[in-house]
Write a protein that holds these residues in place. Sequence first.
Motif, PDB file in Angstrom:
ATOM      1  N   LEU A  28      -2.093   8.309   2.429  1.00 41.79           N
ATOM      2  CA  LEU A  28      -2.933   8.590   1.333  1.00 41.79           C
ATOM      3  C   LEU A  28      -2.084   7.934  -0.253  1.00 41.79           C
ATOM      4  CD1 LEU A  28      -3.239  12.459   2.124  1.00 41.79           C
ATOM      5  CD2 LEU A  28      -5.013  10.718   1.867  1.00 41.79           C
ATOM      6  N   LYS A  29      -0.904   7.997  -0.260  1.00 37.81           N
ATOM      7  CA  LYS A  29      -0.358   7.435  -1.320  1.00 37.81           C
ATOM      8  C   LYS A  29      -0.651   5.866  -1.462  1.00 37.81           C
ATOM      9  CE  LYS A  29       2.440   7.691  -4.617  1.00 37.81           C
ATOM     10  NZ  LYS A  29       3.504   8.705  -4.815  1.00 37.81           N
ATOM     11  N   GLN A  30      -0.693   5.137  -0.240  1.00 39.33           N
ATOM     12  CA  GLN A  30      -1.232   3.929  -0.334  1.00 39.33           C
ATOM     13  C   GLN A  30      -2.584   3.708  -0.753  1.00 39.33           C
ATOM     14  OE1 GLN A  30       1.066   1.094   0.356  1.00 39.33           O
ATOM     15  NE2 GLN A  30      -0.644   0.216  -0.646  1.00 39.33           N
ATOM     16  N   GLU A  31      -3.433   4.605  -0.440  1.00 39.24           N
ATOM     17  CA  GLU A  31      -5.013   4.389  -0.728  1.00 39.24           C
ATOM     18  C   GLU A  31      -4.931   4.796  -2.452  1.00 39.24           C
ATOM     19  OE1 GLU A  31      -7.380   6.877   1.439  1.00 39.24           O
ATOM     20  OE2 GLU A  31      -6.604   6.404   3.534  1.00 39.24           O
ATOM     21  N   LEU A  32      -4.093   5.673  -2.787  1.00 38.16           N
ATOM     22  CA  LEU A  32      -4.240   6.072  -3.946  1.00 38.16           C
ATOM     23  C   LEU A  32      -3.607   4.673  -4.902  1.00 38.16           C
ATOM     24  CD1 LEU A  32      -3.951   8.079  -6.541  1.00 38.16           C
ATOM     25  CD2 LEU A  32      -1.954   8.378  -5.921  1.00 38.16           C
ATOM     26  N   ASN A  34      -3.771   1.672  -4.168  1.00 35.88           N
ATOM     27  CA  ASN A  34      -4.776   0.467  -4.025  1.00 35.88           C
ATOM     28  C   ASN A  34      -6.007   0.747  -4.828  1.00 35.88           C
ATOM     29  OD1 ASN A  34      -3.329  -0.743  -2.114  1.00 35.88           O
ATOM     30  ND2 ASN A  34      -4.508   0.163  -0.377  1.00 35.88           N
ATOM     31  N   ASP A  35      -6.264   2.106  -5.009  1.00 29.86           N
ATOM     32  CA  ASP A  35      -7.399   2.226  -6.125  1.00 29.86           C
ATOM     33  C   ASP A  35      -6.999   2.095  -7.405  1.00 29.86           C
ATOM     34  OD1 ASP A  35      -8.854   3.077  -3.716  1.00 29.86           O
ATOM     35  OD2 ASP A  35      -8.730   5.439  -4.252  1.00 29.86           O
ATOM     36  N   ILE A  36      -5.656   2.813  -7.936  1.00 25.09           N
ATOM     37  CA  ILE A  36      -5.204   2.505  -9.043  1.00 25.09           C
ATOM     38  C   ILE A  36      -5.116   0.799  -9.424  1.00 25.09           C
ATOM     39  CG2 ILE A  36      -3.409   2.775 -10.625  1.00 25.09           C
ATOM     40  CD1 ILE A  36      -3.010   5.443  -9.348  1.00 25.09           C
ATOM     41  N   VAL A  37      -4.747   0.075  -8.296  1.00 28.59           N
ATOM     42  CA  VAL A  37      -4.285  -1.243  -8.698  1.00 28.59           C
ATOM     43  C   VAL A  37      -5.803  -2.043  -8.807  1.00 28.59           C
ATOM     44  CG1 VAL A  37      -3.798  -3.450  -7.270  1.00 28.59           C
ATOM     45  CG2 VAL A  37      -2.117  -1.500  -7.478  1.00 28.59           C
ATOM     46  N   SER A  38      -6.739  -1.598  -8.020  1.00 24.57           N
ATOM     47  CA  SER A  38      -8.042  -2.131  -8.399  1.00 24.57           C
ATOM     48  C   SER A  38      -8.843  -2.034  -9.519  1.00 24.57           C
ATOM     49  CB  SER A  38      -9.090  -1.503  -7.096  1.00 24.57           C
ATOM     50  OG  SER A  38      -8.508  -1.896  -5.965  1.00 24.57           O
ATOM     51  N   SER A  39      -8.545  -0.824 -10.013  1.00 23.68           N
ATOM     52  CA  SER A  39      -9.372  -0.435 -11.363  1.00 23.68           C
ATOM     53  C   SER A  39      -8.357  -0.897 -12.288  1.00 23.68           C
ATOM     54  CB  SER A  39      -9.019   1.207 -11.585  1.00 23.68           C
ATOM     55  OG  SER A  39      -7.686   1.616 -11.904  1.00 23.68           O
ATOM     56  N   LYS A  40      -7.023  -1.518 -12.499  1.00 24.57           N
ATOM     57  CA  LYS A  40      -6.427  -2.067 -13.383  1.00 24.57           C
ATOM     58  C   LYS A  40      -6.115  -3.685 -13.339  1.00 24.57           C
ATOM     59  CE  LYS A  40      -4.743   1.629 -15.625  1.00 24.57           C
ATOM     60  NZ  LYS A  40      -5.470   1.847 -17.028  1.00 24.57           N
ATOM     61  N   ALA A  41      -7.061  -4.095 -12.354  1.00 27.26           N
ATOM     62  CA  ALA A  41      -7.212  -5.528 -12.050  1.00 27.26           C
ATOM     63  C   ALA A  41      -5.550  -6.019 -12.107  1.00 27.26           C
ATOM     64  CB  ALA A  41      -7.804  -6.161 -13.433  1.00 27.26           C
ATOM     65  N   CYS A  42      -4.866  -5.466 -11.234  1.00 26.36           N
ATOM     66  CA  CYS A  42      -3.376  -6.001 -11.239  1.00 26.36           C
ATOM     67  C   CYS A  42      -3.458  -7.252 -10.476  1.00 26.36           C
ATOM     68  CB  CYS A  42      -2.671  -4.918 -10.415  1.00 26.36           C
ATOM     69  SG  CYS A  42      -2.328  -3.231 -11.348  1.00 26.36           S
ATOM     70  N   SER A  43      -2.411  -7.868 -10.811  1.00 27.62           N
ATOM     71  CA  SER A  43      -2.211  -9.318  -9.992  1.00 27.62           C
ATOM     72  C   SER A  43      -1.735  -9.240  -8.574  1.00 27.62           C
ATOM     73  CB  SER A  43      -1.227 -10.180 -10.881  1.00 27.62           C
ATOM     74  OG  SER A  43       0.067  -9.555 -10.945  1.00 27.62           O
ATOM     75  N   SER A  44      -0.805  -8.233  -8.319  1.00 26.03           N
ATOM     76  CA  SER A  44      -0.473  -8.169  -6.954  1.00 26.03           C
ATOM     77  C   SER A  44      -0.036  -6.873  -6.521  1.00 26.03           C
ATOM     78  CB  SER A  44       0.954  -9.080  -6.753  1.00 26.03           C
ATOM     79  OG  SER A  44       1.991  -8.465  -7.683  1.00 26.03           O
ATOM     80  N   VAL A  45       0.137  -6.538  -5.099  1.00 27.86           N
ATOM     81  CA  VAL A  45       0.673  -5.313  -4.594  1.00 27.86           C
ATOM     82  C   VAL A  45       1.771  -5.903  -3.577  1.00 27.86           C
ATOM     83  CG1 VAL A  45       0.016  -3.491  -2.959  1.00 27.86           C
ATOM     84  CG2 VAL A  45      -1.574  -4.146  -4.774  1.00 27.86           C
ATOM     85  N   MET A 114      -3.518   9.295 -14.656  1.00 37.48           N
ATOM     86  CA  MET A 114      -3.933  10.484 -14.165  1.00 37.48           C
ATOM     87  C   MET A 114      -5.501  10.615 -13.929  1.00 37.48           C
ATOM     88  SD  MET A 114      -1.358  12.572 -13.588  1.00 37.48           S
ATOM     89  CE  MET A 114      -2.170  14.004 -13.623  1.00 37.48           C
ATOM     90  N   GLN A 115      -6.201  10.038 -14.913  1.00 38.05           N
ATOM     91  CA  GLN A 115      -7.638   9.634 -14.324  1.00 38.05           C
ATOM     92  C   GLN A 115      -7.835   8.951 -13.294  1.00 38.05           C
ATOM     93  OE1 GLN A 115      -9.824  11.554 -16.032  1.00 38.05           O
ATOM     94  NE2 GLN A 115     -11.677  10.727 -14.717  1.00 38.05           N
ATOM     95  N   GLY A 116      -7.298   8.033 -13.049  1.00 36.87           N
ATOM     96  CA  GLY A 116      -7.165   7.129 -11.846  1.00 36.87           C
ATOM     97  C   GLY A 116      -6.969   8.006 -10.611  1.00 36.87           C
TER      98      GLY A 116
END
Length: 120
Positions: A28-32, A34-45, A114-116
Amino acid sequence: DASVMDILYDYEIQVPSTERIEHILPGLKQELLNDIVSSKACSSVVTRNLRAAGHDSHLLGIISTRGSDVIDDEKRTCSTTTSEECVPVIGYLAAVVVGDSPPEMFATIRQDLMQGIKLS
C-alpha cells in the motif's frame, strides 16, 4: 542545504480475515508513493528506502522507510465501520525541502502531499 519535514497521517484499511495487515502495508505504501511521484512528475523512484527526487523547485524528494506505517494501537477501531476487518493505521513519510524555503512554502508542500495521500 535541505530540511526534512515529517508528515503523519491516519487512514483505515479493510483487511480480509485471510490476510495479515503486516503483509499488506508495504504494498500500500509503495502504491501511495507511486501515485504521489506520478502527480509530482518526479524524475526517479529508487526502491531502496522508497525515495523519490522531483523537479519542484522547493520539494527535493520524498522519503519513506519500510515499516513506517503502523497499526494505531491506541485507536483500535475504525471511524467508518465497526467491522473487525477494518484496521486503523498511522502513516509516515518525510518531505525533503530546500532549507531556506519560507514557512508558507513548507505549509504548501505539506498541503499538496496530504491532498495526494487523500486522493491515492
